[in-house]
Scaffold this active site. Sequence first.
Site, short mmCIF file in Angstrom:
data_model
loop_
_atom_site.label_atom_id
_atom_site.label_comp_id
_atom_site.label_asym_id
_atom_site.label_seq_id
_atom_site.Cartn_x
_atom_site.Cartn_y
_atom_site.Cartn_z
N HIS A 183 0.82 -1.20 0.00
CA HIS A 183 0.00 0.00 0.00
C HIS A 183 0.86 1.26 0.00
O HIS A 183 0.42 2.31 0.43
CB HIS A 183 -0.92 0.03 1.23
CG HIS A 183 -1.89 -1.10 1.25
ND1 HIS A 183 -1.63 -2.29 1.89
CD2 HIS A 183 -3.11 -1.24 0.69
CE1 HIS A 183 -2.65 -3.10 1.73
NE2 HIS A 183 -3.56 -2.50 1.01
N GLY A 239 -5.30 11.41 4.72
CA GLY A 239 -5.90 12.70 4.41
C GLY A 239 -7.01 12.60 3.39
O GLY A 239 -8.11 13.12 3.60
N ILE A 240 -6.74 11.90 2.30
CA ILE A 240 -7.76 11.80 1.26
C ILE A 240 -8.93 10.94 1.72
O ILE A 240 -10.09 11.19 1.35
CB ILE A 240 -7.16 11.27 -0.05
CG1 ILE A 240 -8.13 11.50 -1.21
CG2 ILE A 240 -6.76 9.81 0.06
CD1 ILE A 240 -7.53 11.26 -2.57
N GLY A 241 -8.66 9.96 2.59
CA GLY A 241 -9.75 9.16 3.13
C GLY A 241 -10.68 9.97 4.01
O GLY A 241 -11.91 9.89 3.92
N THR A 284 -9.72 1.94 7.64
CA THR A 284 -9.91 1.92 9.09
C THR A 284 -10.59 3.17 9.58
O THR A 284 -11.57 3.12 10.33
CB THR A 284 -8.54 1.78 9.78
OG1 THR A 284 -7.86 0.65 9.27
CG2 THR A 284 -8.72 1.61 11.28
N GLY A 338 -12.21 -2.34 17.25
CA GLY A 338 -10.91 -2.20 16.61
C GLY A 338 -9.79 -2.91 17.32
O GLY A 338 -8.67 -3.01 16.79
N ASP A 366 0.61 10.40 15.36
CA ASP A 366 -0.28 9.53 14.60
C ASP A 366 -1.27 10.38 13.79
O ASP A 366 -1.92 11.26 14.34
CB ASP A 366 -1.06 8.61 15.54
CG ASP A 366 -2.03 7.73 14.79
OD1 ASP A 366 -1.57 6.83 14.07
OD2 ASP A 366 -3.24 7.97 14.89
N GLY A 374 -4.20 9.68 12.55
CA GLY A 374 -5.58 9.56 13.02
C GLY A 374 -5.82 10.35 14.28
O GLY A 374 -6.90 10.94 14.46
#
Length: 594
Positions: free
Chosen positions: A217, A403-405, A445, A487, A557, A559
């Site tokens: 990825h 970012g794009i997600g 995620t 998670g 991180d 997120g």
Amino acid sequence: MAYLFNNPEDFTDELTEGFVAAYPQWVRRVPGGVVRSTRPAPGQVAVVIGGGSGHYPAFAGLVGPGLAHGAAMGNIFASPSAQQIYSVAKAAQNGGGVLFSYGNYAGDVLNFTQAQDRLIAEGIEARTVSVTDDVSSAPPAETAKRRGVAGDLTVFKVAGACADAGGDLDEVVRVAARANDRTRSFGVAFAGCTLPGSSEPLFTVPAGKMAVGLGIHGEPGISERSLPTADEAAELFVDTLLADLPPDIAAGDVRGSRVGLVLNGLGSVKSEELFVVFRRVRQLLDDAGITIVDPEVGELVTSFQMAGASLTLFWLDEELERYWTAPASTPAFRKGAVAASVQGAAEGYQEEAAAAELPAASAASREAAEGVQAILEAMKDLLDEQAPELGRLDSVAGDGDHGIGMQRGATAAVAAGRDALAAGAGAGSLLQLAGDAWADKAGGTSGALWGMALNTVGARVGNDVPPDAVSVSAGIAEAGQKIQQFGKASLGDKTLLDVLLPFSDSLSEHVRAGSSLRAAWSAAADVAQRSADATAQMVPKMGRARPLAEKSVGTPDPGAVSMAMVARTIERKLLEGGPGAKPRGYNNQGETYD
């Protein structure tokens, strides 16, 4: 880099449209991905695979007789959403149950598990075998933590062959799990890939070097070495894999073994180069007394246009060899002669065209929904602006798509919120619909977790009275618990929970002390910011950054950072007051203040 695309946001939809148009004899499009265009035998197990786009031929190119029955297709390098996976499985299933199989990545695990739970709740038997073949991503004692890379092919192939041979769900699961246990892969890269619409690669490799042990990825390798010759690369591949044997193969006693083999190009290393490498791989395995059975040399599981290659060894027994060599016919993988299939797809599942009826909402809740929508709009504006920086943070030890997600998720949530407002939704319903849209369009995620969070807060807020400090803080606390349980992450694992849990604790504490939502949120946003900053010194224990733990030290991180950013943005909306911030007008007793 990517040269041919239109709007990057439409890339996955447009490639799917073109793929199906090119191969109608094998696949048809359904919501969320593709399924076989031929009808399998009634009662046959459906093997449903999937993952992010950008890995062709995986995953859609492996759908057809002798292999998979359907593939869920996420955005580039992002897991498909639970809704996409569920839709594909419903369309593919034919009465014999569903086997899900996919690479072992956090987003895929979250979303496929949700889809599996939904099928089981409807009375459709569903099981999972996740692929864990990448020897670089965890030591032998922790194989369950390993990533799925090119070894996906061996597991998918034997599962599909077993299903087409009439195996029941227990048998297909057993065979797929055994194939996974006996598959090992190792890869290297010479340059990173650049996604459509991006100007920079996800990672770079110094001149004269190669990255060792990369993911598929765009994750960087775990180390760097001098650029090898083809023979040196082959020797590294073989030596590494012969040092990491399946448990039931005695170390040093491999003579007489038979292996399936995949020498895989990751996008920019071409077949001619791979043949040079395979020449030496074959010599080394011959010297070790190992027989290669039906080798595959070419692009099987790519990483967009990454310059790299990997070797997979699949340690066969009599049963696994029979399924490995069985005929298959898909757009990208063909072997032997497949028996004629019944043409014409079964009716299958299609998504409901009509929108579900909205729950009744009070006038006050409908009015508050306008303020909730204003907050969603502000979140979208923030994430549009910060997407490149969030992607940069994610690329340090991940795949660079955070970012794009987040941007895709927020965009979808805003659109769903606008539709909900127009339909007269209350605040709770608006949040739930926005959460569903976020999860569906973002994938991965973060998409699953943000969708879960919005949905949980919306359910707690409801549609009878406007959101107040008590309902909002309780909803966020419940969301934190659900995310932690689902998670499998904990405080200190370097995830968004390292912001969400301290933020929630602070918010609840101030609400219990009698603070207004505005004041409690402001104090909690300070905690969120400090908590996000503190993740810079943590070592990741979950997600794609885990195999690259040391590289992530010193970088917060992504997120956690995005969650702190959103908390601060909501704080500003609450402080603004006026029609765009109605939720701030209620304290923890539900009394208004302005």
